[in-house]
Design an enzyme around this catalytic site. Structure first.
Site, short mmCIF file in Angstrom:
data_model
loop_
_atom_site.label_atom_id
_atom_site.label_comp_id
_atom_site.label_asym_id
_atom_site.label_seq_id
_atom_site.Cartn_x
_atom_site.Cartn_y
_atom_site.Cartn_z
N GLU A 1 58.00 -46.68 52.32
CA GLU A 1 59.17 -46.29 53.45
C GLU A 1 60.35 -45.56 52.75
O GLU A 1 60.68 -44.72 52.94
CB GLU A 1 59.72 -47.56 54.13
CG GLU A 1 58.71 -48.04 55.20
CD GLU A 1 57.47 -48.67 54.70
OE1 GLU A 1 56.49 -49.01 55.54
OE2 GLU A 1 57.52 -49.29 53.56
N GLU B 1 61.15 -57.46 49.24
CA GLU B 1 60.66 -57.27 50.68
C GLU B 1 61.80 -57.81 51.47
O GLU B 1 61.85 -57.21 52.89
CB GLU B 1 59.35 -58.50 50.96
CG GLU B 1 58.76 -58.46 52.13
CD GLU B 1 58.04 -57.32 52.45
OE1 GLU B 1 57.47 -57.01 53.50
OE2 GLU B 1 57.99 -56.17 51.43
N GLU C 1 46.94 -52.56 62.82
CA GLU C 1 46.56 -52.35 61.57
C GLU C 1 45.24 -51.27 61.62
O GLU C 1 45.17 -50.25 61.06
CB GLU C 1 46.40 -53.39 60.66
CG GLU C 1 47.61 -54.23 60.51
CD GLU C 1 48.49 -53.51 59.54
OE1 GLU C 1 48.13 -52.29 59.08
OE2 GLU C 1 49.53 -54.18 59.19
N ASP D 1 60.11 -51.58 63.78
CA ASP D 1 60.31 -50.42 63.13
C ASP D 1 59.53 -49.31 63.67
O ASP D 1 59.97 -48.38 64.41
CB ASP D 1 59.76 -50.41 61.38
CG ASP D 1 58.25 -51.14 61.29
OD1 ASP D 1 57.84 -51.65 62.25
OD2 ASP D 1 58.14 -51.10 60.06
#
Length: 628
Positions: free
Chosen positions: A478, A459, A210, A355
């Site tokens: 996304e 989610e 992050e 991902d």
């Protein structure tokens, strides 16, 4: 037998439950709305056999599972018969022309201007309220109109503490969005605030991934845009700017380096304390995306400052993960032990935990031109198509369900569960970058259909029950990102309609007193008091760019790419050059060198970096925290 009666009873109960779900959510074979691409998402029965037998289904249905590895290719529904005629992806928009023409074949310029204005206003409503009520804290609580920082009273609250490091996260993450929106004045003010107020000398334990994508990536992107004479945003020179953002990026990256120490595999620890290094109670497990999605930012930093350290450790982690893939399927799992290299999580999919690993294989190749990166991506993509893709062979024709990518066991390709998560909606955008526009169109349509029903992406969504499994939506970008990239690839106005749908849904369902709030429940639209930084850095940015045809990024002769956090970086020749190779040129490997390994790969760390790697880490860390 009694157990057969129980099974029959359960099946009947399941059918009744499905009917109830259809009635509650308005689900049906047509998904309850007119869609320009003729998809029919039907629920198919799964036959339960004896306890020792496996699930069987008809060919080309989503729940199809592949068990017979001796006949793997014959059973893989992603393979297309070589004799089948292959349509252009543009033909997907030709079905049902009358209905399509009426709804989606045009998008007036005036409406485009209106939507662009809405996207701009959305950004500033969130940004201005963050600056008013939250700065210098990390995030805005948009319902309470107050700031949010790390949860110091509960260090185990990683949902908050992985992201928030007490370093004005939202301001930093939003820097290049200000430029994309054309606000040079506010961009300059924000840069000055970052230079004057932000320090990474904090007793904060953050997730390496992050901090890398949100903070390091934004600092690097903004520095490049400030100093690159070829940038497209006009005169943005900042008087007396002396590479301070680059220095901050370097400082942060050095503080992340201890994550790569003392691991048996070269795969980094998931978290570091910015002042003290890896916490003594740190776990030895990390996800594939977290460890394998550092190469873009670390690689650019290395090439900007001429120090190979950062790219080297990030690339070593990628290679270590790659070498742990299954010999049978070529797939990777989602959680690995960094000391032993054993897979703790054996699920292979396209969503959380996996991902951006795939994303950065391709984007690293685009940026750095390293052929090995593309070789890895191509092999991974082939394995994904062979083992994760379910449904009919062709996107919009033939028998069975349209294509869907499921979660499988990395070792045998068996389906592990019947849900997908919202992070997987990034994949159509990646398929566009890889030139697979046909499959991108199909997969994007699936996620848009879900959004169309709920006004958000839950989610997790159960594709078998056709209902949400996990109901919250934290303003993720996304689907917007994939919509934007598909519009850039096809210029089909359908995607402008999709963007308008998303924009109006966000405005209607998530806007609160001081910003935009996470949806706690996509059905009843209840909210949580949090606005994550990626809403400004990605969601608003992609929405604005979708409707801004004349944006400098679109008109520039130079090419740009977005990081996984949506930060703008140029595709620049200087990022394909390694200044350190001039200092340490490669030599031909000696005859006794194992496996013909080149000197570039096996050259000692002490020679390449001037001193042993660990000593180098500690010297830099000690210097940064004032211990030496």
């Amino acid at each position: 037998m009694q157990w057969r009666s129980i099974v029959v009873g359960l099946l009947v109960l399941r059918v009744l439950l499905n009917c109830a779900v259809w009635l509650v959510f308005g689900l049906g074979p047509s998904w309850g709305f007119d869609f320009p691409i003729k998809f029919s998402f039907n629920l198919h029965k799964i036959e339960l056999l004896n306890d020792g037998e496996r699930v069987t289904v008809k060919t080309n249905q989503w729940p199809q599972q592949v068990y017979d590895h001796r006949n793997l290719q014959a059973k893989t529904c992603s393979k297309i018969n070589g004799d089948s005629p292959k349509k252009s992806y543009l033909s997907f928009f030709q079905e049902g022309r009358d209905e399509y023409d009426r709804k989606y074949s045009s998008f007036p310029d005036a409406l485009k201007v209106k939507m662009r204005g809405m996207a701009r206003d959305m950004f500033y409503f969130g940004y201005d309220n963050y600056m008013k009520f939250a700065f210098p804290e990390d995030e805005l609580n948009p319902i309470a109109c107050e700031g949010r920082g790390p949860d110091v009273l509960n260090p185990s609250n990683i949902n908050i503490n992985d992201v928030l490091g007490n370093y004005s996260l939202t301001l930093i993450d939003a820097l290049d969005t200000l430029l994309v929106l054309g606000n040079v004045t506010e961009f300059h003010r924000a840069v000055k605030l970052v230079i004057e107020t932000v320090s990474f000398d904090k007793d904060s334990t953050v997730q390496v991934f992050e901090a890398n994508i949100r903070i390091l990536g934004s600092l690097i992107s903004s520095h490049i845009l400030l100093t690159d004479p070829l940038h497209p945003f006009g005169d943005i020179e900042l008087k007396d700017y002396d590479n301070e953002l680059l220095h901050l990026a370097h400082d942060l990256a050095v503080r992340l380096l201890p994550a790569f120490e003392n691991t048996g595999t070269g795969i980094p620890y998931p978290r570091v304390n910015l002042k003290k290094g890896v916490p003594p109670d740190s776990i030895n497990e990390t996800c594939t995306a977290g460890a394998g999605s550092l190469l873009v930012e670390f690689g650019i930093l290395s090439r900007l400052i001429g120090d190979s350290t950062f790219e080297w450790v990030a690339r070593r982690a990628v290679k270590a993960l790659w070498n742990l893939r299954s010999n049978e399927t070529g797939l990777l799992g989602n959680v690995v032990n960094i000391q032993t290299g054993q897979w703790v999580g054996k699920q292979s999919g396209l969503g959380a935990g996996m991902d951006s690993f795939y994303e950065y294989l391709l984007k690293s190749y685009i940026l750095f031109g390293e052929k090995e990166d593309y070789m890895m991506f191509s092999a991974a993509y082939e394995s994904i198509q062979s083992h994760l893709r379910r449904g009919r062979e062709a996107c919009n024709e033939g028998e069975g369900d349209p294509p869907l990518y499921v979660n499988v066991n990395m070792f045998n390709g068996q389906i592990m569960n019947t849900w997908i998560d919202s992070l997987q909606a990034f994949f159509p955008g990646l398929q566009v970058l890889n030139g697979d526009v046909e499959n991108a169109i199909c997969l994007h349509a699936f996620y848009y259909a879900i959004w169309k029903r709920f006004g958000a992406l839950p989610e997790r969504y159960n594709w078998q029950l056709q209902a949400p499994d996990v109901l919250f939506y934290p303003l993720r970008p996304e689907l917007v990102e994939s919509t934007y990239l598909l519009y850039q690839a096809t210029k089909n106005p359908f995607y402008l309609h999709v963007g308008m749908d998303i924009l109006e849904s966000l405005e209607k369902n998530t806007k609160v007193r001081c910003g935009y709030a996470t949806l706690h429940h996509v059905v009843d639209k209840s909210k949580e008091d949090r606005m994550e930084s990626f809403f400004l850095s990605e969601t608003c940015k992609y929405l604005f760019l979708l409707f801004d045809e004349d944006n400098p990024l679109h008109k520039s002769e130079n090419k740009y790419i977005f990081t996984t956090e949506g930060h703008v970086v140029p595709i620049d020749q200087r990022f394909r050059e390694k200044s350190w190779e001039e200092q340490f040129p490669c030599e031909e490997p000696a005859k006794e060198s194992p496996a013909n390994t080149s000197n570039c790969e096996r050259i000692s760390e002490e020679r390449r970096y001037g001193l042993p790697l660990k000593s180098m880490y500690m010297r830099q860390i000690d210097h940064m925290v004032g211990l030496s």
